[in-house]
Design an enzyme around this catalytic site. Structure first.
Site, PDB file in Angstrom:
ATOM      1  N   MET A 141      51.373  40.776  28.025  1.00 50.16           N
ATOM      2  CA  MET A 141      51.175  42.217  28.143  1.00 50.16           C
ATOM      3  C   MET A 141      51.842  42.682  29.426  1.00 50.16           C
ATOM      4  SD  MET A 141      47.123  42.707  28.781  1.00 50.16           S
ATOM      5  CE  MET A 141      46.186  41.913  30.086  1.00 50.16           C
ATOM      6  N   ARG A 160      39.589  40.763  29.656  1.00 55.70           N
ATOM      7  CA  ARG A 160      38.521  40.836  30.643  1.00 55.70           C
ATOM      8  C   ARG A 160      37.408  39.845  30.328  1.00 55.70           C
ATOM      9  NH1 ARG A 160      38.376  47.435  31.825  1.00 55.70           N
ATOM     10  NH2 ARG A 160      40.214  47.387  33.192  1.00 55.70           N
ATOM     11  N   TYR A 192      42.759  40.248  38.840  1.00 60.37           N
ATOM     12  CA  TYR A 192      43.572  40.655  37.691  1.00 60.37           C
ATOM     13  C   TYR A 192      42.725  41.040  36.481  1.00 60.37           C
ATOM     14  CZ  TYR A 192      43.860  35.643  36.043  1.00 60.37           C
ATOM     15  OH  TYR A 192      43.632  34.362  35.622  1.00 60.37           O
ATOM     16  N   GLU A 193      43.376  41.757  35.568  1.00 59.01           N
ATOM     17  CA  GLU A 193      42.739  42.392  34.412  1.00 59.01           C
ATOM     18  C   GLU A 193      41.648  43.380  34.836  1.00 59.01           C
ATOM     19  OE1 GLU A 193      44.523  41.977  32.117  1.00 59.01           O
ATOM     20  OE2 GLU A 193      45.420  40.022  32.465  1.00 59.01           O
ATOM     21  N   GLY A 194      41.864  44.027  35.953  1.00 63.77           N
ATOM     22  CA  GLY A 194      40.915  45.014  36.469  1.00 63.77           C
ATOM     23  C   GLY A 194      40.047  44.395  37.545  1.00 63.77           C
TER      24      GLY A 194
END
Length: 600
Positions: free
Chosen positions: A161, A302, A443-445
């Site tokens: 992504m 997540r 990462y990923e928020g």
């Protein structure tokens, strides 16, 4: 040190807490009950212990290379990925119609934990591919699904992504990559993406990039972002590979940890392929809905990153336990031996190891219960039950991601501490887990993004309905515990104190989120940590009842005694953290914002 997958604890959670046999009553999952879970987990353990885990240390030391756009994976990774594909592990939870095995997330999540613990860097490629598959299954056209998903499910191709750009980190409204529509319906993509995990590598023949970009007439902000499939190599009508697309790896990053996972800078539209200037991309779904589609992938990622936190913690814990059993130093403080003993006999070393163990077991229970909720949310034919499960799962995702990853830094740091000075030396291996863990809360928020989601979407939006429903279930468990023996009675009181603190914080959030948002969001991460601590503690309380009953029945006494001791420690040492978090949230908001920006 060899890695052993935590199959026994996972199976305990799946059977007694997550309800795998109930999941097996859902149409399509009839053959996915406990016996299947046991068989699959045991095979997963063999694969990851024997094939993947041995590459963890070597990958950290010799982590591949970049040369003029070509990325060579760490030694052994290509062969291991081929074995992963051959074993069907990439398609474990994917639909049978695309070549997958169609198993529930409950089982798949446990197997993914094995791979992550065995080798975090290696596992990232498979995880992101799974997320890309999920996004295409949800929003892709039939043509895109047919062309790309089967080869991704089989492990023949991998997926990525592409969100982040140099000027746009977590703020995706700032994305500036361009997508210009062509007469044939394709789009020409140009721009730069950074921090793209496995954005370029040589383990498979093709890489399928999911890319966020803007069309020329798109509105500003997040409402103007579209999602595109951009393959590294074009795919011909017969499924064979064609020309090299115009996507180029300009470099890979040198990182603190997960070093064997190539983190690429990708450039689109520099005319470095075989298709002319501009990478050829295919629109996923509708224009300007890209962020909506990408969040499908993000939510999957997540959850998976939360599992990474549990996994790297498990690996660090096993490493520390083995060292503590072997390292002889100092006489015991109680005088029980006149000579030096293994450090695992010392109270403070036990405290550290039990902190690691209790956090891991609580997090694992929460995560696998969450996976079962996902299965019910997506596949249960009872719409009312599915709706409840969806709300519960969505509430849990930021907890699983934030709590497990923040704690992984604590747990892996404790692993270094157990080793003493030797933990600071790379060759013992303890430091790698500490370094690898540090990316997980980012990462990923970031944890703050997870916490903002918990406050805004998961608490304020429904007036705290889901949060209070969870508190009601915890109160029911307190009643069950209070009716039992002394150990359960004590845990009931500890759980009650945590639940009451949680409800106070939920009420504070609801009362102040609009009138005093700075005060609420100053405590948002603490709210996440408090809520996740409580939910993990709730699952540990459920485990306590099961373990006591099974011990009384003479079933697996050693395991059940260890489970009871771990839950007791959770109640005495982990649940009490809730009280201090509550105080920081309720009374600490003003001090966070008191110092003017100019004074920093």
């Amino acid at each position: 040190m060899s890695f052993r997958a935590p199959v026994k604890d996972q199976l305990f959670v799946l059977k007694e807490l997550a309800g795998i046999d109930q999941v097996a009553t859902i149409p399509g999952f009839e053959d996915a009950g406990f016996e299947t879970a046991q068989a699959v987990l045991e095979e997963s353990a063999k694969f990851n212990e024997g094939v993947v885990a041995p590459l963890n240390w070597s990958g950290d030391q010799d982590h591949g290379s970049w040369d003029n756009g070509v990325v060579r994976a760490s030694k052994g990774f290509k062969e291991a990925y081929a074995a992963l594909a051959e074993g069907g592990w990439q398609g474990l939870g994917q639909p049978a119609e695309y070549g997958g095995q169609g198993l529930p997330k409950s089982i798949g999540a446990a197997c993914v934990e094995h791979m992550m613990a065995a080798n975090l860097s290696f596992s990232l490629c498979a995880i992101l591919t799974g997320g890309a598959i999920e996004a295409l299954l949800t929003a892709g056209s039939d043509e895109l699904k047919t062309r790309y998903i089967p080869n991704m499910v089989s492990g023949k191709w991998t997926g990525t992504m592409n969100l982040t750009e140099p000027q746009a980190g977590s703020d995706l409204a700032l994305v500036r990559s361009k997508a210009v529509k062509q007469d044939d319906g394709t789009y020409r993509i140009s721009g730069q993406k950074i921090f793209i995990t496995y954005g370029e590598h040589d383990m498979v023949e093709n890489i399928v990039h999911l890319v966020l970009a803007r069309t020329p007439d798109a509105p500003e902000g997040v409402k103007g972002i579209s999602l595109f499939v951009v393959p590294k190599f074009m795919v011909n009508e017969d499924g064979s590979l064609g020309k090299r697309n115009d996507v180029y790896c300009a470099s890979i990053e040198e990182k603190l940890g997960i070093k064997a996972s190539p983190t690429a800078v990708l450039v689109y539209g520099d005319d470095k392929g075989e298709v002319g200037p501009g990478a050829i991309g295919y629109l996923v779904g509708e224009e300007n809905r890209g962020l909506e589609y990408m969040f499908i992938m993000m939510n999957a990622a997540r959850y998976d990153v939360g599992m990474q936190g549990i996994a790297v913690s498990e690996r660090a814990y096993q490493h520390a336990v083995n060292y503590a059993k072997d390292r002889v130093q100092s006489r015991p403080v109680d005088g029980s031996a006149k000579e030096s003993v293994a450090i695992i006999h010392h109270p403070d070393v036990k405290r550290m190891l039990l902190t690691m163990r209790a956090l891991i077991e609580g997090e694992r229970a929460m995560a696998l219960v969450g996976a079962a909720a996902y299965d019910n949310a997506h596949f249960n034919p009872n719409k009312e039950e599915a709706k409840k499960a969806q709300a519960f799962y969505e509430f849990l995702v930021p907890l699983i991601k934030g709590f497990s990853t923040e704690n992984s830094v604590e747990v892996t740091s404790l692993g270094v501490q157990v080793h003493g000075g030797m933990g600071f030396i790379e060759e013992t291996g303890a430091a790698q887990y500490y370094r690898d863990s540090r990316i997980l809360p980012i990462y990923e928020g970031t944890t703050a993004i997870q916490a903002n989601d918990l406050v805004g979407r998961k608490t304020a939006r429904d007036g705290g309905a889901v949060a209070k429903a969870i508190a009601g279930q915890i109160a029911d468990l307190e009643g069950q515990l209070a009716a039992r023996g002394d150990v359960c009675k004590k845990y009931a009181a500890q759980l009650k104190a945590g639940r009451e603190s949680f409800l106070q914080v939920v009420d504070f959030v609801l009362a102040n989120v609009k009138s005093n948002p700075n005060a609420v969001f100053a405590g948002s991460v603490n709210y996440l940590m408090l809520a996740a601590n409580l939910v993990s503690g709730w699952q540990m309380g459920r485990a306590l009842i099961v373990a006591e009953d099974k011990l009384a029945a003479g079933e697996d006494a050693e395991f059940m005694k260890a489970k009871i001791a771990t839950v007791r420690f959770y109640g005495d040492h982990i649940l009490p953290r809730i009280a201090s978090l509550r105080e920081m949230i309720l009374a600490g908001g003003d001090s966070v914002t008191a110092l003017p920006v100019e004074a920093f």
